[in-house]
Scaffold this active site. Sequence first.
Site, PDB file in Angstrom:
ATOM      1  N   LYS A 139       0.735  -1.278  -0.054  1.00 54.48           N
ATOM      2  CA  LYS A 139       0.014   0.028   0.102  1.00 54.48           C
ATOM      3  C   LYS A 139       0.876   1.436   0.074  1.00 54.48           C
ATOM      4  O   LYS A 139       1.952   1.386   0.579  1.00 54.48           O
ATOM      5  CB  LYS A 139      -0.892   0.149   1.309  1.00 54.48           C
ATOM      6  CG  LYS A 139      -2.057   0.920   1.118  1.00 54.48           C
ATOM      7  CD  LYS A 139      -3.016   0.764   2.781  1.00 54.48           C
ATOM      8  CE  LYS A 139      -4.073   1.891   2.780  1.00 54.48           C
ATOM      9  NZ  LYS A 139      -4.747   1.576   3.770  1.00 54.48           N
ATOM     10  N   SER A 175      -9.856   1.553   2.888  1.00 51.37           N
ATOM     11  CA  SER A 175      -8.792   2.406   2.034  1.00 51.37           C
ATOM     12  C   SER A 175      -7.717   1.487   1.296  1.00 51.37           C
ATOM     13  O   SER A 175      -7.322   1.983   0.360  1.00 51.37           O
ATOM     14  CB  SER A 175      -8.242   3.471   2.902  1.00 51.37           C
ATOM     15  OG  SER A 175      -7.316   2.732   3.700  1.00 51.37           O
ATOM     16  N   SER A 234      -9.787  -0.953   7.024  1.00 56.35           N
ATOM     17  CA  SER A 234      -9.219  -0.416   5.538  1.00 56.35           C
ATOM     18  C   SER A 234      -8.551  -1.914   5.021  1.00 56.35           C
ATOM     19  O   SER A 234      -8.311  -1.791   3.818  1.00 56.35           O
ATOM     20  CB  SER A 234      -8.474   0.535   5.913  1.00 56.35           C
ATOM     21  OG  SER A 234      -8.953   1.736   5.662  1.00 56.35           O
TER      22      SER A 234
END
Lengths: 484, 478
Positions: free
Chosen positions: A79, A154, A178
């Site tokens: 990420k 997210s 997330s």
Amino acid sequence: MQLNEMKAHELLPLLKKKEISSTEITESVFKQIDQRKRVNAYISIMKDRAFQQAKIIDKKYSQGEIKKEYIAGIPMAVKDNICIKDFPTTCGSKILNGFRPPYNGTVIEKITRHLGIIVGKTNMDEFAMGSSTETSFFGPTLNPHNLEYIPGGSSGGSAAAVADNQTILAIGSDTGGSIRQPAALCGVVGMKPTYGLVSRYGLVAFASSLDQIGTFSRDVKDSALLLNVIAGYDPNDSTSIKSETIDYTKGLEENIKNLKIGVPREYFIEGIDKRIKARVQKVISDLEKEGAVVEPVNLPHTKYAVADYYIIAPSEASSNLARYDGVKYGYRSGSSGSDKDLLSMYFNTRREGFGEEVKRRILIGTFSLSSGYYDAYYLKAMKVRTCIKNDFEKAFKKCDCLITPTSPTPAFKLGEKTEDPLKMYLSDIFTISANLAGIPGISIPCGKTDEGLPIGLQILASHFQEKKMLKLAYQAEQLLKKEM
Amino acid sequence: MEFEPVIGLEVHVQLNTETKIFCTCSTRFGSTPNTNVCPVCLGLPGVLPVLNQNVLKKAIQASLALNCHIASYSKFDRKHYYYPDLPKNYQISQYDLPIGYKGFLDIRNNDKTKRINITRVHMEEDAGKLIHSEKSSASFSYVDYNRTGVPLIEIVSEPDISSPAEAHRYLEVLKNRMRYIEVSDCNMEEGSLRCDANISIRPTGSKELGVKTEIKNMNSFKAVEKALEYEIKRQIEMLESKQKIKQETRLWDADKEVTTSMRSKEEAHDYRYFPEPDLVPIIVGPEWVKELKASLPQMPDEKFKQYIKKMGIPDENAYRLTAEKELALFFEKCAELYDNYKSLSNWIISEIVQYLNKHQKTIHDLKKLDPKSFVSLVKMVDKGEITSRVAKDVSTEVIEKGTDPEKIVKEKNLKQVSDVSAIDKMVDDVMAEEPDAVEKFKAGKEGVIGYLVGKVMQKSKGKANPKVVTELFRAKLK
């Protein structure tokens, strides 16, 4: 089956036997990345570095130098809020434009030491604030199951990359769901370990007391494998815990006879998608047939979790994001000379550099911490947080794990909730409590809706009980496999 | 109406650890800008602070030396304000649970002891430093982050100080203690000690507090005293002319010797304190506190009492000797060798302290100074083997090189001459050379004798016993 569609634990024996090479796996992953650019799973890719590493690792395999091959030679995505030395780290934001960290985060060091191959940085909601990956400055990631739908967030980029075979494994971060929510919406396994089990050093902070790095994979065993690599005490993170080294891949096959599963009433409420409810309940009854003991439990403060989270997380965020001011790195306004003084440089940089959702949360957080409001908001929220923690403590005295749906709805359409933040926030209603309590959680796929959208099942366990949690997740996964 | 000031001081002391409070960067002063920095003290995205155990240790030692209680549970908090020298735009500090609390310092002013209570001692990180271009037209400034993350403690006093002179004394005593326990050099020029003052005035005897102002930017103890004097005068004048004092922060201008308004109460920051989530609470066990307490050296005021009561040294001497730990320790070493403590204290102050003042040195610089040779110098004077004048001439070499004074005296033949026959001729010569002075003496001007004795001392190169010389003059001029 293509190499990029396989699991790490399937690839590793083949690597060891030299039937395949890491270079070949990496090639197949990049081929898929190139073909599926539309999904927009990645913000940046690290092709040259990946192939260089693959070459070195192949040599090591051929010379028999690899003893512990947890993830050696396996491609993975990271990420884009975790720092990799000299590569851009954007957090999906314009404000970090041009920022290249001069250091590696601890998980990056660990992945590198274990010879994992990082193929790129994945898309995310700006500063991890969002549940759909639509707030990214780099455009939304699309759900590989249906490109009209969001992948969740997210960590939507990491979830989509794993679901779409654009990587084997992925790293994400989970502040209020997330990892687990996008895993559910993309039909992959996503795990948030106990707060303190994985070092946060190098993870760009959103809400420090809630943030936790975790894993994405295509099955439970692979998540256990990756957890082996990233877990452990780090002297650079004061909140990481000193504990014995555990092999999380061991004991997955143990039977679950007499394992006590709690089913929290508050997680099967009105408004939850009926098909999701039915699927999760089916799995629970199947597990009961396997010998698990199922009983209802109460987590009475659950109804306050979302409100509580939206005080604590924005408060910490307003503080953590104060450093993005145009002075030291990243975006600075006024290249045209429009900033007449320091104050206007601050204002313009932050006005132009942050997106709407980030600004909204900075405002909420700044307000909650202001003198005169602190007691009513932040302090109160911290007290409620303790109540939520206590709920879990009580529940875990009675049972080993809890099972809940991961998300109240399957993936929704792009743009469907962007105009209604409150609706968006409710997407994390079942995942937020685990962050507030600091306990581990994992989402595994448990079927699909009629439209072919994945459904996720969440398992929660007490602090540092990842092993128990993984065992139950693995057993549930086996049952689901039989059913298919 | 009579007014009295009410003063409280906030003192920042830089702890002298090797490395910074939350990372392993050097704390060295004066390095090339932005060389003692790392991702952590620069507050780059993703970094986390880790508390330097030595900072905690020294903060506890400092708190103990200020007679504070040590919090068994304390924590760090974030204090928010935007400024380019603060890389995270928040400072990691301690808000409601400081490491030390409820202490005091006893100060002596006008021969009276007064207790100044200390509210709290807390740890925090220092900020960097802005460097502004000399050209006023420059559109930017530079920033040096070397100082960012250097450990500080802030010591907050109660408003117990009631004069600028008391404030000065309080700072001296505080500095002394910090230097005694070796947690800081407290060098105001290098910024390792900084002081802000809160001051208000009220009608003498009143119990209510007036509206206070905070004064910043004072860079010496003298400046603190002067700024407070100015501010008292300003506030009294305002009240006497029926004006309202505004609660505000004011800056001391050392050149103009005035304070000017910096920001009003309305413009004050809302620091939005909240607990630092990246650091765990600090738990300090009673055993460690006990151990640290036991390891503290004897404090200056204890030494002061001991010097006066047990050694019979005059107050002023005792005060000056204890002002610097190394000086006190030197005195104590000398006192082990020679028990005329008063004489020792006089000679240390008149020779060593004066030498240090004159050469702007500290006793650390006197590497060769040896208690044995200094004691033998004092002994020689006390026994009448050399005159005070000779002792003063010889002392520099003893101080600088540690040479045995007996050797110098022997080599240069400086022994005191008390033999009348040797001095007699010199007295006669002076009487012949100074007929005017002789006349004056005979006319009853007693004081002239000192002048005449001095002339003989000159002739003898300081060796003549002044007592014998005086007696001879008196006998001859009777």
